[in-house]
Design an enzyme around this catalytic site. Structure first.
Site, PDB file in Angstrom:
ATOM      1  N   GLU A  69       0.652  -1.195  -0.393  1.00 45.50           N
ATOM      2  CA  GLU A  69       0.193   0.305   0.109  1.00 45.50           C
ATOM      3  C   GLU A  69       1.009   1.049  -0.360  1.00 45.50           C
ATOM      4  OE1 GLU A  69      -2.616  -0.746   3.640  1.00 45.50           O
ATOM      5  OE2 GLU A  69      -3.703  -2.546   1.968  1.00 45.50           O
ATOM      6  N   GLU A 129      -6.228 -10.796  -1.353  1.00 45.88           N
ATOM      7  CA  GLU A 129      -6.971 -10.487  -0.549  1.00 45.88           C
ATOM      8  C   GLU A 129      -8.577 -10.703  -0.664  1.00 45.88           C
ATOM      9  OE1 GLU A 129      -5.489  -7.608   2.261  1.00 45.88           O
ATOM     10  OE2 GLU A 129      -3.564  -7.550   1.979  1.00 45.88           O
TER      11      GLU A 129
HETATM   12  C1  XIL Z   1      -6.230  -6.809   8.284  1.00 44.05           C
HETATM   13  C2  XIL Z   1      -6.392  -7.962   9.251  1.00 44.05           C
HETATM   14  O1  XIL Z   1      -7.174  -8.889   8.300  1.00 44.05           O
HETATM   15  C3  XIL Z   1      -7.459  -7.623  10.540  1.00 44.05           C
HETATM   16  O2  XIL Z   1      -7.139  -8.819  11.570  1.00 44.05           O
HETATM   17  C4  XIL Z   1      -5.897  -6.492  11.299  1.00 44.05           C
HETATM   18  O3  XIL Z   1      -6.727  -6.020  12.625  1.00 44.05           O
HETATM   19  C5  XIL Z   1      -6.294  -5.783   9.896  1.00 44.05           C
HETATM   20  O4  XIL Z   1      -5.552  -5.499   8.540  1.00 44.05           O
HETATM   21  N1  XIL Z   1      -4.756  -4.663   3.951  1.00 44.05           N
HETATM   22  C6  XIL Z   1      -4.194  -5.401   3.865  1.00 44.05           C
HETATM   23  C7  XIL Z   1      -4.587  -6.633   5.115  1.00 44.05           C
HETATM   24  O5  XIL Z   1      -2.518  -5.562   3.898  1.00 44.05           O
HETATM   25  O6  XIL Z   1      -2.869  -6.687   6.416  1.00 44.05           O
HETATM   26  C8  XIL Z   1      -5.248  -6.003   6.183  1.00 44.05           C
HETATM   27  O7  XIL Z   1      -5.864  -7.268   7.298  1.00 44.05           O
HETATM   28  C9  XIL Z   1      -6.503  -5.918   5.308  1.00 44.05           C
HETATM   29  C10 XIL Z   1      -6.451  -5.439   4.094  1.00 44.05           C
END
Ligand code: XIL
Length: 385
Positions: A166, A271
């Site tokens: 990001e 994701e």
């Molecule tokens: C999220 C997790 O799923 C949660 O458990 C945590 O509290 C916050 O992060 N983008 C990403 C992930 O790259 O690492 C994030 O994961 C969601 C958004």
């Protein structure tokens, strides 16, 4: 009467109306239920992000579901900086070791997530002991130590790393993160070089959300072109795909995959989930810094998902996998951000405590119509229907 004749008489009496007492052929073994990994073998890996319970023995049903369905894993949290390196000089690899061992035990493609990110990174990383911002050289040294320690520990065992997460803002410029502010734009190239030093064989990725939006995509494409031109060892790009029922369009997903594949990069969906709840913030994507207050109208399905939405979710997943399959030479992996709806972070972001339904398995771990739709999308390709 001998015992055998008696038995035969009893048998004949009981089965008089049936075909007789000849030994019956064994009942046909029902086909094994389909799995995501098997359905997509030859197309791309199918993975899931795991929480600690799933690889630490607390959620054995979840672990079994993961082992049965997926051939790649990503750690949802345990390899993030705050988990693995909570204080200066203090590393805690307990949970991460269990994660990597789980992936190896099940012969999965093991992903590491994420080395350099503004989220879930303790404040001390960017500050000196008086709380003032550290110098560029100090932050580069901290980054190098962290990457060498974490990637080095799992050298040859973690197959691919989300090295930078990001770094691009919605408008396509580089995000003003502490990494960018203190080190400058070259923090990205440095992170990839340190990771490559620590494990030359690992695949190294740039990962981000909302790359389907034109301005952000253009910025990320330009960034990756610069990195590749400078010889930075970046092997692939991760499209997070924290999606909605109506965003991104199939056309936008299609052209986004094509744009990154055209750079010669391996493309991964990293994701994936599909939010079915009303929008709580105007932005699409997954900015973990956003939050919104709970309101009853933002949580309409707390007592169950109406069938119409269940079906809309299934159609949406079929559409997305249709796009991924069209790019199967370019898409190397599709990873869901969680396994069951119960585990999903989307129950708590950007509003805490909602009941969301973003994945393929329900809260009890049962496959949903969306699961059948994803399996059917692969079958359709195989049978040409
Ligand atoms: C999220 C997790 O799923 C949660 O458990 C945590 O509290 C916050 O992060 N983008 C990403 C992930 O790259 O690492 C994030 O994961 C969601 C958004």
């Amino acid at each position: 009467m001998t015992a055998a004749r008696l038995a035969r008489r009893a048998c004949l009496a009981a089965l008089a109306a049936t075909a007789g007492c000849a030994p019956r052929p064994p009942a046909p073994v029902p086909p094994a239920p389909p799995t995501l990994a098997a359905a997509y073998r030859g197309a791309f890996l199918v993975g899931a992000a795991l929480n600690e319970g799933q690889f630490s023995g607390r959620d054995s049903a979840g672990a079994a579901l993961v082992a049965a369905q997926f051939n790649s894993v990503t750690p949802e949290n345990v390899l993030k900086w705050e988990s693995v390196h909570p204080r200066p000089g203090v590393y805690d690899f307990d949970a991460a070791d269990r994660y990597v061992a789980f992936g190896e035990r099940h012969r999965m493609f093991v992903v590491g997530h994420a080395l350099v990110w503004h989220g879930q990174t303790p404040r001390w990383v960017f500050q000196d002991s008086a709380g003032n911002p550290v110098s560029r050289d100090t932050l580069i040294a901290r980054m190098r130590d962290h990457i060498h320690a974490v990637v080095g520990r799992y050298r040859g065992r973690v197959n691919g790393w989300d090295v930078v997460n990001e770094a691009v803002a919605d408008d396509g410029t580089l995000r003003r993160s502490p990494w960018q502010a203190v080190i400058g734009d070259d923090f990205i190239a440095l992170a990839f070089r340190f990771a490559h030093e620590a494990d030359p064989a690992a695949q190294l990725y740039y990962n981000d959300y909302s790359l389907e939006n034109p301005a952000k995509r253009a910025g990320a494409v330009a960034l990756l072109q610069r990195l590749l031109a400078a010889g930075v060892p970046v092997a692939g790009v991760g499209l997070q795909d924290h999606d909605r029922l109506d965003w991104p369009t199939a056309a936008a997903e299609d052209s986004t995959i094509a744009a990154f594949a055209a750079l010669g990069l391996r493309v991964m969906i990293t994701e994936l989930d599909v939010d079915v709840l009303p929008r709580a913030v105007p932005q699409t994507g997954a900015d973990v810094g956003l939050s919104a207050a709970a309101r009853p109208e933002l949580d309409p399905y707390a007592s169950g998902l109406p069938d119409s939405v269940q079906q809309a979710l299934a159609r949406r997943y079929a559409e997305l996998f249709g796009v991924f399959l069209r790019h199967r030479g370019q898409v190397a992996r599709v990873t869901f951000w969680g396994v069951t709806d119960r585990d999903s972070w989307r129950n708590n972001w950007p509003v805490r405590g909602r009941t969301n339904y973003p994945l393929l398995f329900d809260r009890a771990g049962r496959p949903k119509p969306a699961f059948d739709a994803v399996i059917a999308a692969a079958d359709a390709l195989r049978t040409g229907s």
